[in-house]
Design an enzyme around this catalytic site. Structure first.
Site, PDB file in Angstrom:
ATOM      1  N   HIS A 179      22.745   5.933  13.178  1.00  0.00           N
ATOM      2  CA  HIS A 179      22.622   5.554  14.587  1.00  0.00           C
ATOM      3  C   HIS A 179      21.725   4.324  14.699  1.00  0.00           C
ATOM      4  O   HIS A 179      21.072   3.949  13.729  1.00  0.00           O
ATOM      5  CB  HIS A 179      22.025   6.711  15.397  1.00  0.00           C
ATOM      6  CG  HIS A 179      20.644   7.078  14.928  1.00  0.00           C
ATOM      7  ND1 HIS A 179      20.420   7.969  13.892  1.00  0.00           N
ATOM      8  CD2 HIS A 179      19.428   6.646  15.316  1.00  0.00           C
ATOM      9  CE1 HIS A 179      19.125   8.070  13.685  1.00  0.00           C
ATOM     10  NE2 HIS A 179      18.489   7.266  14.521  1.00  0.00           N
ATOM     11  N   HIS A 234      18.896  -2.396  14.055  1.00  0.00           N
ATOM     12  CA  HIS A 234      19.314  -2.091  12.686  1.00  0.00           C
ATOM     13  C   HIS A 234      19.778  -0.650  12.608  1.00  0.00           C
ATOM     14  O   HIS A 234      19.514   0.145  13.507  1.00  0.00           O
ATOM     15  CB  HIS A 234      18.161  -2.323  11.699  1.00  0.00           C
ATOM     16  CG  HIS A 234      17.065  -1.330  11.854  1.00  0.00           C
ATOM     17  ND1 HIS A 234      16.103  -1.434  12.848  1.00  0.00           N
ATOM     18  CD2 HIS A 234      16.779  -0.190  11.168  1.00  0.00           C
ATOM     19  CE1 HIS A 234      15.268  -0.408  12.755  1.00  0.00           C
ATOM     20  NE2 HIS A 234      15.656   0.356  11.747  1.00  0.00           N
TER      21      HIS A 234
END
Length: 182
Positions: free
Chosen positions: A40, A123
């Protein structure tokens, strides 16, 4: 309860990344890979949150999600935070994603939840290094990865239970989702 707020790539984007990392996973030593089903983009880590603050932040996150349109993103390349964390880069509407992360953090602060005050760096964490592991070969091997674009349409509030998953890993439980721009 230990919470974070995230955006989750769709299954096809995660499958692309899983395929791109397969050879690196097989050849890497000293890396503890995150399970792909838990990949995620964290927008804010909330830490331990009591029931009162959880209720308050839940209401505020719903309003924040409504104020932000969906954004088009892609996973591409890789990088590292020092010698500790290997990650996949996020491309696309990253400014829109940063604004969403700022709203999520503001919602948490208004709910009296302390969140880190540092620039948001989009990220997806792939792995964490054990002492002495060199992340550079993995970064180099994934440098040419370019996933297809996808649209982030939902914001998620997730509970993380440390040590409750397989092999003593964290277990993630989706508590609530909101459509972006609704």
């Amino acid at each position: 309860m230990r919470l974070f707020v995230a955006v989750t790539p769709p299954p096809d984007a995660l499958d692309e990344l899983r395929s791109a990392t397969a050879a690196v996973r097989a050849g890497s030593h000293g890396l503890r890979w995150s399970p792909p089903e838990q990949w995620h983009l964290t927008l804010a880590f909330l830490g331990e949150v009591d029931d009162r603050a959880r209720h308050d932040v839940t209401e505020r996150l719903g309003r924040a999600a409504a104020r932000h349109a969906p954004c088009t993103l892609a996973l591409a390349g890789a990088g590292r935070f020092g010698q500790r964390v290997l990650w996949a880069r996020v491309d696309g509407d990253v400014d829109r994603l940063r604004r969403l992360a700022a709203s999520v953090r503001a919602a948490a602060r208004r709910a009296r939840i302390a969140v880190e005050d540092r620039p948001y760096r989009p990220h997806l964490t792939l792995a964490r290094a054990r002492d002495g592991a060199d992340l550079r070969p993995a970064v180099d091997a994934l440098g040419g990865f370019a996933g297809r674009a996808w649209t982030a349409r939902e914001l998620h509030l997730v509970r993380s239970r440390l040590g409750a998953g397989p092999d003593g890993r964290a277990q993630h439980e989706l508590l609530r989702s909101w459509a972006l721009g609704s």
